[in-house]
Design a protein around this motif. Structure first.
Motif, short mmCIF file in Angstrom:
data_model
loop_
_atom_site.label_atom_id
_atom_site.label_comp_id
_atom_site.label_asym_id
_atom_site.label_seq_id
_atom_site.Cartn_x
_atom_site.Cartn_y
_atom_site.Cartn_z
N HIS A 152 14.46 21.92 -1.98
CA HIS A 152 14.60 22.55 -0.68
C HIS A 152 13.99 21.66 0.40
N TRP A 153 14.77 21.40 1.43
CA TRP A 153 14.35 20.48 2.48
C TRP A 153 13.03 20.88 3.12
N LEU A 154 12.82 22.15 3.41
CA LEU A 154 11.59 22.56 4.11
C LEU A 154 10.33 22.18 3.34
N LYS A 155 10.34 22.27 2.03
CA LYS A 155 9.18 21.86 1.23
C LYS A 155 8.92 20.36 1.40
N ILE A 156 10.01 19.60 1.39
CA ILE A 156 9.90 18.15 1.54
C ILE A 156 9.40 17.82 2.95
N GLN A 157 9.95 18.48 3.95
CA GLN A 157 9.55 18.23 5.32
C GLN A 157 8.06 18.52 5.53
N HIS A 158 7.56 19.60 4.94
CA HIS A 158 6.13 19.93 5.07
C HIS A 158 5.26 18.83 4.46
N LYS A 159 5.69 18.29 3.32
CA LYS A 159 4.93 17.19 2.71
C LYS A 159 4.97 15.95 3.60
N LEU A 160 6.13 15.69 4.19
CA LEU A 160 6.25 14.55 5.09
C LEU A 160 5.34 14.71 6.32
N GLU A 161 5.35 15.89 6.90
CA GLU A 161 4.53 16.14 8.09
C GLU A 161 3.05 15.95 7.81
N ALA A 162 2.64 16.15 6.59
CA ALA A 162 1.23 15.98 6.20
C ALA A 162 0.89 14.52 5.87
N SER A 163 1.89 13.64 5.87
CA SER A 163 1.68 12.23 5.50
C SER A 163 2.35 11.28 6.48
N PRO A 164 1.81 11.14 7.68
CA PRO A 164 2.47 10.29 8.69
C PRO A 164 2.63 8.83 8.25
N ASP A 165 1.74 8.33 7.39
CA ASP A 165 1.88 6.96 6.89
C ASP A 165 3.13 6.84 6.02
N LYS A 166 3.44 7.88 5.26
CA LYS A 166 4.64 7.87 4.41
C LYS A 166 5.90 7.97 5.28
N VAL A 167 5.79 8.73 6.38
CA VAL A 167 6.92 8.84 7.31
C VAL A 167 7.22 7.47 7.90
N TRP A 168 6.16 6.71 8.24
CA TRP A 168 6.35 5.35 8.75
C TRP A 168 7.08 4.49 7.71
N SER A 169 6.67 4.61 6.44
CA SER A 169 7.32 3.83 5.38
C SER A 169 8.79 4.21 5.24
N LEU A 170 9.09 5.50 5.31
CA LEU A 170 10.50 5.94 5.26
C LEU A 170 11.28 5.37 6.44
N HIS A 171 10.65 5.34 7.60
CA HIS A 171 11.29 4.76 8.78
C HIS A 171 11.64 3.29 8.53
N GLU A 172 10.72 2.56 7.92
CA GLU A 172 10.99 1.16 7.58
C GLU A 172 12.15 1.05 6.59
N HIS A 227 7.44 17.30 -11.21
CA HIS A 227 6.81 18.62 -11.22
C HIS A 227 5.33 18.55 -11.62
N ILE A 228 4.94 17.53 -12.35
CA ILE A 228 3.54 17.40 -12.77
C ILE A 228 2.66 17.01 -11.59
N THR A 229 3.09 16.01 -10.82
CA THR A 229 2.29 15.55 -9.68
C THR A 229 2.71 16.22 -8.37
N ASP A 230 3.82 16.92 -8.39
CA ASP A 230 4.43 17.54 -7.21
C ASP A 230 4.80 16.50 -6.16
N HIS A 231 5.19 15.32 -6.62
CA HIS A 231 5.67 14.28 -5.71
C HIS A 231 7.19 14.37 -5.62
N TYR A 232 7.69 14.22 -4.39
CA TYR A 232 9.12 14.02 -4.18
C TYR A 232 9.32 12.51 -4.11
N ILE A 233 10.38 12.03 -4.72
CA ILE A 233 10.61 10.59 -4.80
C ILE A 233 11.87 10.24 -4.01
N PHE A 234 11.65 9.43 -2.98
CA PHE A 234 12.75 8.89 -2.18
C PHE A 234 13.10 7.51 -2.74
N MET A 235 14.39 7.20 -2.78
CA MET A 235 14.84 5.86 -3.13
C MET A 235 15.90 5.44 -2.13
#
Length: 191
Positions: free
Chosen positions: A38-58, A73-81
């Motif tokens: 679900h996008w909203l869960k991912i967006q909330h994680k992104l909003e809490a990690s501005p450094d990761k948002v910068w990396s995604l922008h790059e 599901h173990i670490t609750d990380h979403y993985i972007f590629m």
């Protein structure tokens, strides 16, 4: 200096809003990559990690077209590629690492893959990651992508890359100092 580096690796509010709009649109258009997410869960994680948002922008700015492909599901990380059909156009013609770059006497490339990975704050895809991404959708059918290279191969002067030809994925090796206009690298980011 550390504070200055952190400040330069943050997006403005406008840049963040624009990036989130691009990522959400891509997410919605490619549900086969992330069923049951679900996008909203991912967006909330992104909003809490501005450094990761910068990396995604790059990743986005260099042509990677990042999208969520896995949820650990173990670490609750979403993985972007990087999900661009061909290797990201803004990261081509790099040799593998700084050692390879320094070893070239003439016609040095602009940068190395590992230096760029470090600057962007992302990871280089492994062979396993590359196969997982290829299982989601065919990529690199005209180009190729550098992959994380184990130390035993790198010590012998080589580096790994992959592509897809004839309906199957191939993993090859080349001299780490080599580079070409059709080879880039694909990044991974855990949020």
């Amino acid at each position: 200096m550390k504070d200055g580096k952190q400040k330069e690796k943050l997006l403005s509010e406008e840049q963040s809003v624009n990036l989130f709009a691009i990522l959400k649109k891509r997410f919605d258009q490619n549900m086969h990559r992330h069923k049951a997410m679900h996008w909203l869960k991912i967006q909330h994680k992104l909003e809490a990690s501005p450094d990761k948002v910068w990396s995604l922008h790059e990743m986005e700015q260099t042509g990677g077209e990042p999208d969520v492909v896995l949820h650990d599901h173990i670490t609750d990380h979403y993985i972007f590629m990087d999900c661009s059909i061909e290797s990201p156009s803004g990261r081509r013609s790099f040799c593998y690492d700084r050692e390879a770059l320094n070893s070239r006497k003439t016609n040095k490339p602009e940068n190395s893959v590992l230096d760029m990975i470090s600057y962007m704050g992302v990871e280089l895809l492994t062979e396993h990651d590359y196969y997982e991404l290829q299982a989601i959708g065919s990529i690199d059918m005209k180009t190729s992508s550098w992959l994380f290279t184990p130390e035993n191969i790198r010590k012998k002067g080589g580096a790994l890359f992959g592509d897809k030809r004839y309906g199957r994925v191939f993993i090859y090796h080349n001299g780490a100092e080599s580079y070409c206009a059709a080879r880039s690298f694909r990044a991974l980011l855990r949020i």
